[in-house]
Design a protein around this motif. Structure first.
Motif, PDB file in Angstrom:
ATOM      1  N   TRP A 153       0.834  -1.210   0.000  1.00 58.06           N
ATOM      2  CA  TRP A 153       0.000   0.000   0.000  1.00 58.06           C
ATOM      3  C   TRP A 153       0.861   1.249   0.000  1.00 58.06           C
ATOM      4  N   ARG A 154       0.471   2.200  -0.826  1.00 57.63           N
ATOM      5  CA  ARG A 154       1.170   3.466  -0.822  1.00 57.63           C
ATOM      6  C   ARG A 154       0.704   4.311   0.348  1.00 57.63           C
ATOM      7  N   LYS A 155       1.648   4.998   0.988  1.00 55.97           N
ATOM      8  CA  LYS A 155       1.298   5.903   2.084  1.00 55.97           C
ATOM      9  C   LYS A 155       1.942   7.250   1.832  1.00 55.97           C
ATOM     10  N   GLY A 156       1.494   8.223   2.594  1.00 59.10           N
ATOM     11  CA  GLY A 156       2.058   9.558   2.431  1.00 59.10           C
ATOM     12  C   GLY A 156       1.223  10.417   1.506  1.00 59.10           C
ATOM     13  N   PRO A 157       1.775  11.552   1.127  1.00 61.59           N
ATOM     14  CA  PRO A 157       1.030  12.534   0.327  1.00 61.59           C
ATOM     15  C   PRO A 157       0.485  11.958  -0.973  1.00 61.59           C
ATOM     16  N   TRP A 158      -0.711  12.409  -1.336  1.00 62.35           N
ATOM     17  CA  TRP A 158      -1.329  11.972  -2.581  1.00 62.35           C
ATOM     18  C   TRP A 158      -0.798  12.806  -3.742  1.00 62.35           C
ATOM     19  N   THR A 159      -0.670  12.137  -4.893  1.00 65.76           N
ATOM     20  CA  THR A 159      -0.256  12.869  -6.084  1.00 65.76           C
ATOM     21  C   THR A 159      -1.504  13.347  -6.841  1.00 65.76           C
ATOM     22  N   ALA A 160      -1.320  14.305  -7.735  1.00 62.19           N
ATOM     23  CA  ALA A 160      -2.438  14.827  -8.532  1.00 62.19           C
ATOM     24  C   ALA A 160      -3.068  13.707  -9.356  1.00 62.19           C
ATOM     25  N   GLN A 161      -2.215  12.789  -9.793  1.00 61.77           N
ATOM     26  CA  GLN A 161      -2.711  11.685 -10.625  1.00 61.77           C
ATOM     27  C   GLN A 161      -3.630  10.763  -9.814  1.00 61.77           C
ATOM     28  N   GLU A 162      -3.188  10.487  -8.597  1.00 60.35           N
ATOM     29  CA  GLU A 162      -4.015   9.640  -7.719  1.00 60.35           C
ATOM     30  C   GLU A 162      -5.352  10.324  -7.431  1.00 60.35           C
ATOM     31  N   ASP A 163      -5.282  11.629  -7.175  1.00 61.17           N
ATOM     32  CA  ASP A 163      -6.509  12.387  -6.930  1.00 61.17           C
ATOM     33  C   ASP A 163      -7.471  12.246  -8.104  1.00 61.17           C
ATOM     34  N   GLU A 164      -6.921  12.397  -9.288  1.00 60.34           N
ATOM     35  CA  GLU A 164      -7.740  12.327 -10.503  1.00 60.34           C
ATOM     36  C   GLU A 164      -8.443  10.980 -10.612  1.00 60.34           C
ATOM     37  N   ILE A 165      -7.684   9.934 -10.349  1.00 60.83           N
ATOM     38  CA  ILE A 165      -8.243   8.578 -10.438  1.00 60.83           C
ATOM     39  C   ILE A 165      -9.378   8.414  -9.419  1.00 60.83           C
ATOM     40  N   LEU A 166      -9.129   8.902  -8.213  1.00 60.18           N
ATOM     41  CA  LEU A 166     -10.132   8.759  -7.157  1.00 60.18           C
ATOM     42  C   LEU A 166     -11.404   9.551  -7.488  1.00 60.18           C
ATOM     43  N   ILE A 167     -11.210  10.779  -7.951  1.00 61.90           N
ATOM     44  CA  ILE A 167     -12.372  11.615  -8.307  1.00 61.90           C
ATOM     45  C   ILE A 167     -13.193  10.948  -9.402  1.00 61.90           C
ATOM     46  N   GLU A 168     -12.478  10.483 -10.388  1.00 63.27           N
ATOM     47  CA  GLU A 168     -13.137   9.804 -11.525  1.00 63.27           C
ATOM     48  C   GLU A 168     -13.959   8.622 -11.020  1.00 63.27           C
ATOM     49  N   HIS A 169     -13.362   7.845 -10.147  1.00 65.08           N
ATOM     50  CA  HIS A 169     -14.044   6.659  -9.630  1.00 65.08           C
ATOM     51  C   HIS A 169     -15.301   7.040  -8.855  1.00 65.08           C
ATOM     52  N   VAL A 170     -15.159   8.020  -7.966  1.00 64.96           N
ATOM     53  CA  VAL A 170     -16.317   8.413  -7.141  1.00 64.96           C
ATOM     54  C   VAL A 170     -17.411   9.019  -8.012  1.00 64.96           C
ATOM     55  N   ASN A 171     -17.017   9.794  -9.002  1.00 62.25           N
ATOM     56  CA  ASN A 171     -18.016  10.366  -9.902  1.00 62.25           C
ATOM     57  C   ASN A 171     -18.810   9.281 -10.628  1.00 62.25           C
ATOM     58  N   GLN A 172     -18.132   8.218 -10.938  1.00 60.27           N
ATOM     59  CA  GLN A 172     -18.802   7.141 -11.677  1.00 60.27           C
ATOM     60  C   GLN A 172     -19.599   6.210 -10.790  1.00 60.27           C
ATOM     61  N   HIS A 173     -19.040   5.905  -9.629  1.00 63.94           N
ATOM     62  CA  HIS A 173     -19.662   4.871  -8.781  1.00 63.94           C
ATOM     63  C   HIS A 173     -20.243   5.397  -7.478  1.00 63.94           C
ATOM     64  N   GLY A 174     -19.981   6.650  -7.192  1.00 64.88           N
ATOM     65  CA  GLY A 174     -20.472   7.204  -5.936  1.00 64.88           C
ATOM     66  C   GLY A 174     -19.565   6.847  -4.766  1.00 64.88           C
ATOM     67  N   ARG A 185     -17.914   1.699  -0.637  1.00 65.84           N
ATOM     68  CA  ARG A 185     -17.118   0.578  -1.184  1.00 65.84           C
ATOM     69  C   ARG A 185     -15.665   0.987  -1.361  1.00 65.84           C
ATOM     70  N   TRP A 186     -15.134   1.624  -0.361  1.00 69.66           N
ATOM     71  CA  TRP A 186     -13.778   2.162  -0.454  1.00 69.66           C
ATOM     72  C   TRP A 186     -12.728   1.083  -0.643  1.00 69.66           C
ATOM     73  N   ASN A 187     -13.000  -0.069  -0.024  1.00 68.40           N
ATOM     74  CA  ASN A 187     -11.979  -1.117  -0.097  1.00 68.40           C
ATOM     75  C   ASN A 187     -11.840  -1.727  -1.497  1.00 68.40           C
ATOM     76  N   SER A 188     -12.888  -1.558  -2.304  1.00 69.80           N
ATOM     77  CA  SER A 188     -12.797  -2.156  -3.639  1.00 69.80           C
ATOM     78  C   SER A 188     -12.154  -1.208  -4.644  1.00 69.80           C
ATOM     79  N   ILE A 189     -11.919   0.025  -4.227  1.00 68.74           N
ATOM     80  CA  ILE A 189     -11.372   1.031  -5.144  1.00 68.74           C
ATOM     81  C   ILE A 189     -10.003   0.613  -5.694  1.00 68.74           C
ATOM     82  N   SER A 190      -9.187   0.064  -4.807  1.00 62.54           N
ATOM     83  CA  SER A 190      -7.837  -0.311  -5.258  1.00 62.54           C
ATOM     84  C   SER A 190      -7.905  -1.365  -6.362  1.00 62.54           C
ATOM     85  N   LYS A 191      -8.846  -2.300  -6.198  1.00 58.59           N
ATOM     86  CA  LYS A 191      -8.974  -3.360  -7.211  1.00 58.59           C
ATOM     87  C   LYS A 191      -9.502  -2.789  -8.522  1.00 58.59           C
TER      88      LYS A 191
END
Length: 235
Positions: A14-35, A38-44
């Motif tokens: 698992w990555r720890k520490g500060p988030w990168t802009a790229q990671e933020d983008e991926i997370l935003i995209e995911h939440v926008n699509q799926h709401g 289910r946080w634990n399934s995001i990594s998969k």
DNA sequence: AAATTGTCCAACCGCAGGTCC
DNA sequence: AGGACCTGCGGTTGGACAATT
């Protein structure tokens, strides 16, 4: 197991520490699509090497679109003070009364501004005065009550339980008098606000002793009632 | 100018409660 | 019923930056 992968650290994959802009983008995209959820399934699903906890925290505290940026205003500070007196360290509960602010933000603000500071002389004076007034009022009411009781006894009147129950609203009024905070609260549009609290003494004068009602409100609070609901029960 | 102190903020950790199987 | 998993909460830590000495 610990290593480094660019920014941040890899621990057990698992990555720890500060988030990168790229990671933020991926997370935003995911939440926008799926709401949210289910946080634990995001990594998969996304390939993000972040734990569910980390994703949720990042979203709730930083990426949510409805977050309010900028400093806590004096008005918000007053609300925080009032609600902290009411609820203690229930940051998430307090945060619900401050749209756009996170529990983390409020917690941080409290710790830096109020945690260490002792009440000023003014605040202590206000507290002493408030306590004195409270005691005097209580004494007065008690005397009145005894007097009324004596008169009732003299007339040989026996109150039925139904009649006793009818006194409850009057007692509620007395409580409202004893705890003026509630009368300072103004309501509108589902969110609460407080009077401008212009002077420190004024605010603290109303805050001291809220611990007394804290326990009473506790149950209602846990039951999912809003602050408005809880305060209204006193009237 | 350097050192110290204070403030702000992001992130992590442990725990508790709820849900699902 | 109870164990595993998920989610949310409160406490804590640490880094960056600003203000003060």
């Amino acid at each position: 197991m610990e290593g480094h992968s660019g920014w941040g650290t890899l621990v057990d994959g698992w990555r720890k520490g500060p988030w990168t802009a790229q990671e933020d983008e991926i997370l935003i995209e995911h939440v926008n699509q799926h709401g949210e959820g289910r946080w634990n399934s995001i990594s998969k699903l996304t390939g993000l090497r972040r734990s569910g906890k980390s994703c949720r925290l990042r979203w709730v505290n930083y990426l949510r679109p409805d977050l309010k940026r900028g400093k806590i205003t004096p008005h918000e500070e007053n609300i925080i003070l009032e609600l902290h007196a009411l609820w203690g360290n229930r940051w998430s509960t307090i945060a619900r009364s401050l749209p756009g602010r996170t529990d983390n933000e409020i917690k941080n603000y409290w710790r830096t501004h109020f945690k260490k500071s002792k009440p000023s002389k003014n605040i202590e004076r206000a507290r002493a005065r408030f306590l004195r007034q409270q005691q005097e009022q209580h004494k007065l009411k008690e005397e009145q009550r005894q007097e009324e009781q004596q008169q009732a006894d003299m007339r040989g009147m026996m109150m039925t339980q139904v009649e006793e129950a009818a006194l409850a609203p009057q007692e509620m009024q007395e409580m409202a008098y004893m705890y003026p905070l509630t009368s300072m609260l103004q309501w509108g549009g589902g969110s609460c606000s407080v009077s401008d609290g212009s002077s420190e003494e004024e605010v603290w004068g109303s805050l001291w002793n809220l611990d007394d009602i804290h326990d009473d409100l506790d149950g209602a609070c846990r039951g999912g009632l809003t602050l408005q609901d809880q305060v209204l029960t006193f009237y």
